[in-house]
Write a protein that holds these residues in place. Structure first.
Motif, PDB file in Angstrom:
ATOM      1  N   ASN A  65     -16.367  15.685   8.857  1.00 49.17           N
ATOM      2  CA  ASN A  65     -17.657  15.901   8.395  1.00 49.17           C
ATOM      3  C   ASN A  65     -17.739  17.514   8.526  1.00 49.17           C
ATOM      4  O   ASN A  65     -17.442  17.986   9.399  1.00 49.17           O
ATOM      5  N   ILE A  66     -17.970  18.007   7.212  1.00 48.47           N
ATOM      6  CA  ILE A  66     -18.250  19.438   7.339  1.00 48.47           C
ATOM      7  C   ILE A  66     -19.566  19.998   7.321  1.00 48.47           C
ATOM      8  O   ILE A  66     -20.540  19.403   6.681  1.00 48.47           O
ATOM      9  N   PRO A  67     -19.833  20.519   8.656  1.00 47.38           N
ATOM     10  CA  PRO A  67     -21.313  21.031   8.755  1.00 47.38           C
ATOM     11  C   PRO A  67     -21.804  21.776   7.515  1.00 47.38           C
ATOM     12  O   PRO A  67     -21.170  22.544   7.152  1.00 47.38           O
ATOM     13  N   SER A  68     -23.054  21.776   7.380  1.00 58.10           N
ATOM     14  CA  SER A  68     -23.721  22.420   6.067  1.00 58.10           C
ATOM     15  C   SER A  68     -23.796  23.580   6.610  1.00 58.10           C
ATOM     16  O   SER A  68     -23.782  24.525   5.447  1.00 58.10           O
ATOM     17  N   SER A  69     -23.586  24.443   7.618  1.00 59.99           N
ATOM     18  CA  SER A  69     -23.408  25.609   7.948  1.00 59.99           C
ATOM     19  C   SER A  69     -22.334  26.462   7.697  1.00 59.99           C
ATOM     20  O   SER A  69     -22.179  27.817   7.584  1.00 59.99           O
ATOM     21  N   PHE A  70     -21.218  25.676   7.475  1.00 54.76           N
ATOM     22  CA  PHE A  70     -19.482  26.262   7.265  1.00 54.76           C
ATOM     23  C   PHE A  70     -19.696  26.648   6.094  1.00 54.76           C
ATOM     24  O   PHE A  70     -19.486  25.885   5.092  1.00 54.76           O
ATOM     25  N   SER A  71     -19.543  28.051   5.832  1.00 54.87           N
ATOM     26  CA  SER A  71     -19.605  28.710   4.579  1.00 54.87           C
ATOM     27  C   SER A  71     -19.041  30.044   4.922  1.00 54.87           C
ATOM     28  O   SER A  71     -18.842  30.299   6.144  1.00 54.87           O
ATOM     29  N   GLU A  72     -18.393  30.771   3.833  1.00 55.43           N
ATOM     30  CA  GLU A  72     -18.072  32.098   4.102  1.00 55.43           C
ATOM     31  C   GLU A  72     -19.016  33.048   4.937  1.00 55.43           C
ATOM     32  O   GLU A  72     -18.399  33.771   5.834  1.00 55.43           O
ATOM     33  N   MET A  73     -20.287  33.014   4.452  1.00 57.28           N
ATOM     34  CA  MET A  73     -21.246  33.950   5.204  1.00 57.28           C
ATOM     35  C   MET A  73     -21.370  33.516   6.563  1.00 57.28           C
ATOM     36  O   MET A  73     -21.479  34.347   7.573  1.00 57.28           O
ATOM     37  N   PHE A  74     -21.511  32.285   6.926  1.00 55.85           N
ATOM     38  CA  PHE A  74     -21.248  31.689   8.319  1.00 55.85           C
ATOM     39  C   PHE A  74     -20.307  32.230   9.250  1.00 55.85           C
ATOM     40  O   PHE A  74     -20.670  32.830  10.279  1.00 55.85           O
ATOM     41  N   VAL A  98     -10.542  23.979  14.075  1.00 51.47           N
ATOM     42  CA  VAL A  98     -11.500  23.175  13.955  1.00 51.47           C
ATOM     43  C   VAL A  98     -10.759  21.724  14.199  1.00 51.47           C
ATOM     44  O   VAL A  98      -9.659  21.665  13.763  1.00 51.47           O
ATOM     45  N   PHE A  99     -11.695  21.139  15.022  1.00 47.45           N
ATOM     46  CA  PHE A  99     -10.957  19.712  15.364  1.00 47.45           C
ATOM     47  C   PHE A  99     -12.013  18.641  15.722  1.00 47.45           C
ATOM     48  O   PHE A  99     -13.333  18.865  15.867  1.00 47.45           O
ATOM     49  N   ASN A 111     -16.171  11.614  12.846  1.00 49.05           N
ATOM     50  CA  ASN A 111     -15.657  12.473  12.097  1.00 49.05           C
ATOM     51  C   ASN A 111     -16.446  13.731  12.320  1.00 49.05           C
ATOM     52  O   ASN A 111     -16.097  14.861  11.416  1.00 49.05           O
ATOM     53  N   ASP A 112     -17.239  13.897  13.146  1.00 48.38           N
ATOM     54  CA  ASP A 112     -17.768  15.136  13.534  1.00 48.38           C
ATOM     55  C   ASP A 112     -16.966  16.056  14.099  1.00 48.38           C
ATOM     56  O   ASP A 112     -15.893  15.831  14.695  1.00 48.38           O
ATOM     57  N   VAL A 113     -17.230  17.475  14.037  1.00 49.78           N
ATOM     58  CA  VAL A 113     -15.978  18.485  14.550  1.00 49.78           C
ATOM     59  C   VAL A 113     -16.604  19.482  15.520  1.00 49.78           C
ATOM     60  O   VAL A 113     -18.021  19.545  15.530  1.00 49.78           O
TER      61      VAL A 113
END
Length: 144
Positions: A65-74, A98-99, A111-113
């Protein structure tokens, strides 16, 4: 690492001496994680967009699961925060790991990381292409 170095564990800046992983960590137990190492030049992450793209593609491939905050800017914000805390203003390296969160035996319960960002200084503040080249070895395994 220097005595006063810090890490970023899930948005929290902590001493690198502080334990953050349990014995049930899935990356430790099963290799259920991935990482990117990013060169730092003049106190800034180098080619960050490409590294974050590859990290997110790897997470997608592993069905995390990719958190919505995971971005280049974050990641840029979190990396810069850590570089400043570690007083790293020239050459260095950043490692983002990331694990999948703890739980389950071979199959995960979630599937949370979680993530850890490390930042360490390097002696040189430049990037140089390896002029020696690379050597490859091939090994063939048969089941006969």
């Amino acid at each position: 690492m220097p005595e006063n170095s810090h890490i970023n564990f899930n948005w929290n800046i902590l001493s690198s001496e502080e334990p953050v992983l349990s014995i049930n960590n899935r990356a430790f137990r099963y290799g259920d994680g991935l990482f990117e190492t990013i060169r730092v030049l003049d106190g800034q992450p180098f080619l960050l967009a490409k590294h974050i793209q590859r990290l997110l593609e790897g997470m997608k491939f592993m069905k995390m699961n990719i958190p919505s905050s995971f971005s280049e800017m974050f990641f840029e914000k979190e990396i810069i925060k850590l570089l400043n805390k570690n007083i790293l203003k020239e050459g260095g390296r950043v490692r983002i790991a990331v694990f999948r969160n703890d739980g389950g035996l071979y199959s995960p319960e979630t599937n949370d990381v979680s993530f850890i960002i490390e930042a360490t200084s390097l002696e040189y503040n430049f990037y140089e292409i390896n002029k020696k080249g690379f050597g490859l070895m091939a090994a063939w395994i048969t089941t006969d």
